[in-house]
Write a protein that holds these residues in place. Sequence first.
Motif, PDB file in Angstrom:
ATOM      1  N   GLY A  33       0.767  -1.232   0.000  1.00  0.00           N
ATOM      2  CA  GLY A  33       0.000   0.000   0.000  1.00  0.00           C
ATOM      3  C   GLY A  33       0.799   1.283   0.000  1.00  0.00           C
ATOM      4  O   GLY A  33       0.271   2.344   0.308  1.00  0.00           O
ATOM      5  N   GLU A  34       2.074   1.246  -0.378  1.00  0.00           N
ATOM      6  CA  GLU A  34       2.862   2.475  -0.377  1.00  0.00           C
ATOM      7  C   GLU A  34       2.980   3.064  -1.782  1.00  0.00           C
ATOM      8  O   GLU A  34       2.812   2.380  -2.789  1.00  0.00           O
ATOM      9  CB  GLU A  34       4.256   2.247   0.207  1.00  0.00           C
ATOM     10  N   PHE A  35       3.283   4.351  -1.823  1.00  0.00           N
ATOM     11  CA  PHE A  35       3.563   5.043  -3.073  1.00  0.00           C
ATOM     12  C   PHE A  35       5.079   5.198  -3.148  1.00  0.00           C
ATOM     13  O   PHE A  35       5.660   6.032  -2.461  1.00  0.00           O
ATOM     14  CB  PHE A  35       2.874   6.411  -3.096  1.00  0.00           C
ATOM     15  N   LYS A 181      -2.250  10.667  -6.061  1.00  0.00           N
ATOM     16  CA  LYS A 181      -1.969  10.327  -4.670  1.00  0.00           C
ATOM     17  C   LYS A 181      -3.265  10.035  -3.916  1.00  0.00           C
ATOM     18  O   LYS A 181      -3.323   9.105  -3.095  1.00  0.00           O
ATOM     19  CB  LYS A 181      -1.204  11.470  -3.997  1.00  0.00           C
ATOM     20  N   ALA A 182      -4.322  10.815  -4.202  1.00  0.00           N
ATOM     21  CA  ALA A 182      -5.607  10.586  -3.539  1.00  0.00           C
ATOM     22  C   ALA A 182      -6.177   9.222  -3.917  1.00  0.00           C
ATOM     23  O   ALA A 182      -6.702   8.497  -3.058  1.00  0.00           O
ATOM     24  CB  ALA A 182      -6.590  11.692  -3.907  1.00  0.00           C
ATOM     25  N   GLN A 184      -4.464   6.624  -4.869  1.00  0.00           N
ATOM     26  CA  GLN A 184      -3.630   5.592  -4.233  1.00  0.00           C
ATOM     27  C   GLN A 184      -4.025   5.394  -2.770  1.00  0.00           C
ATOM     28  O   GLN A 184      -4.115   4.266  -2.284  1.00  0.00           O
ATOM     29  CB  GLN A 184      -2.156   5.998  -4.352  1.00  0.00           C
ATOM     30  N   ARG A 185      -4.309   6.475  -2.069  1.00  0.00           N
ATOM     31  CA  ARG A 185      -4.733   6.357  -0.670  1.00  0.00           C
ATOM     32  C   ARG A 185      -6.087   5.650  -0.564  1.00  0.00           C
ATOM     33  O   ARG A 185      -6.301   4.836   0.326  1.00  0.00           O
ATOM     34  CB  ARG A 185      -4.839   7.749  -0.038  1.00  0.00           C
ATOM     35  N   GLN A 186      -7.003   5.997  -1.476  1.00  0.00           N
ATOM     36  CA  GLN A 186      -8.335   5.396  -1.433  1.00  0.00           C
ATOM     37  C   GLN A 186      -8.306   3.907  -1.696  1.00  0.00           C
ATOM     38  O   GLN A 186      -9.011   3.139  -1.044  1.00  0.00           O
ATOM     39  CB  GLN A 186      -9.247   6.068  -2.475  1.00  0.00           C
ATOM     40  N   THR A 187      -7.516   3.480  -2.651  1.00  0.00           N
ATOM     41  CA  THR A 187      -7.507   2.070  -3.049  1.00  0.00           C
ATOM     42  C   THR A 187      -6.597   1.213  -2.179  1.00  0.00           C
ATOM     43  O   THR A 187      -6.826   0.008  -2.036  1.00  0.00           O
ATOM     44  CB  THR A 187      -7.058   1.920  -4.512  1.00  0.00           C
ATOM     45  N   GLY A 188      -5.546   1.817  -1.619  1.00  0.00           N
ATOM     46  CA  GLY A 188      -4.591   1.037  -0.832  1.00  0.00           C
ATOM     47  C   GLY A 188      -3.685   0.160  -1.671  1.00  0.00           C
ATOM     48  O   GLY A 188      -2.967  -0.699  -1.146  1.00  0.00           O
ATOM     49  N   SER A 205       5.310  10.992  -3.084  1.00  0.00           N
ATOM     50  CA  SER A 205       5.795   9.684  -2.636  1.00  0.00           C
ATOM     51  C   SER A 205       5.771   9.490  -1.125  1.00  0.00           C
ATOM     52  O   SER A 205       5.948  10.432  -0.354  1.00  0.00           O
ATOM     53  CB  SER A 205       7.242   9.478  -3.120  1.00  0.00           C
ATOM     54  N   ASP A 206       5.593   8.231  -0.729  1.00  0.00           N
ATOM     55  CA  ASP A 206       5.869   7.831   0.653  1.00  0.00           C
ATOM     56  C   ASP A 206       7.372   7.623   0.816  1.00  0.00           C
ATOM     57  O   ASP A 206       7.958   8.014   1.814  1.00  0.00           O
ATOM     58  CB  ASP A 206       5.132   6.532   0.995  1.00  0.00           C
TER      59      ASP A 206
END
Length: 371
Positions: A33-35, A181-182, A184-188, A205-206
């Motif tokens: 779940g990271e970017f 980024k949004a 990516q956060r929503q989907t995990g 990025s994370d």
Amino acid sequence: MTVPSPIVRFRAVVKRYGSKTVLPGLDLEVGEGEFLTLLGPSGCGKTTVLRLLAGFEAPDAGEILLDGRPVNTVPPEFRNVHTVFQSYALFPHMTVFDNVAFGLRMRRLRADEIRRRVEEALALVHLADFGSRRPQQLSGGQQQRVALARALVNRPRVLLLDECLSALDYKLRRAMQIELKAVQRQTGIAFVFVTHDQEEALSMSDRVVVMREGRVEQVGSPRDIYENPANLFVATFVGESNVLDAVITARTDTNTYQARVEGVSLTIRSDRAFAVGAAVKLVLRPEDLHVQETPTAAAALTGTVVERTYKGVTLDTLIALDSGHVIKASEFFSEEAPSLDHPIGRRVTLSWIPGWEIVLPARADREEEIA
């Protein structure tokens, strides 16, 4: 840097194209779940990493694991890894809905399941009302979102993005960075993003992986990469930097040194340990420098203004130091500092907050650094 719950592991991966070794032995992990962004100059191996992970290329040595299972010989269609390319590669004769549904239909899912998942994916990328349009009726940013929805609808374990924002204009690119980024956060879903744009890497990025010639120079959070670069390459590649030659003349405390910098004796600070007499590089970010026409006790270096560039929020000033070295200062306009525009030819002094300087070994092999 420890990666919690790694979903992808590269272990001593080697990739050659003929006589050229692109990856000499890559070790890298991608967390659940990271970017993660791969950042580096052209030809450093970023896209090769994506192609190996997607299954479009096979490594010559080493091992790639996905969810703990080796995938070196697993075909792309069985990896549950999807890629969003720079070109988007949309089918021009199909509607947006059909483009997004294409992969699901190849898997022979039920029509109601396909419709539900496509509608969810289009809503996620803010294109819920665009299903009946064709790609040529969309803007570049909208086409990019369709390509993203087409990948997300398959619910991949890892989504790969290869320079997918580079064709967009500046304002749209900035907007899409926030949206990506949004999403990516929503989907995990774990995103692995390739770019040579440092601002893009830092803002999205994370973790950032800085690469050069197939090797990882540093892995860390955007703040670590920018504020604590591992070496001179990272310091100069990520963001703007002024690099000055210096020699350590004395150690006055655990983290405090006296150094000769451009002919001037200065007090500098570093968490690294250096021997007296060591040649080092002093890295100063332009935004950390303060330009004054009236000398103060805090002023460190003196010089003459040779150029000014107005940028709206900031004013960039080029100063030729008394040693002849030209450095850049970027100052923000504010009510506290209404007059930052120093005329060309004006004598000025430069200061910075103690400890904001970055001190690095002068040699790449770090012979000047001691344990």
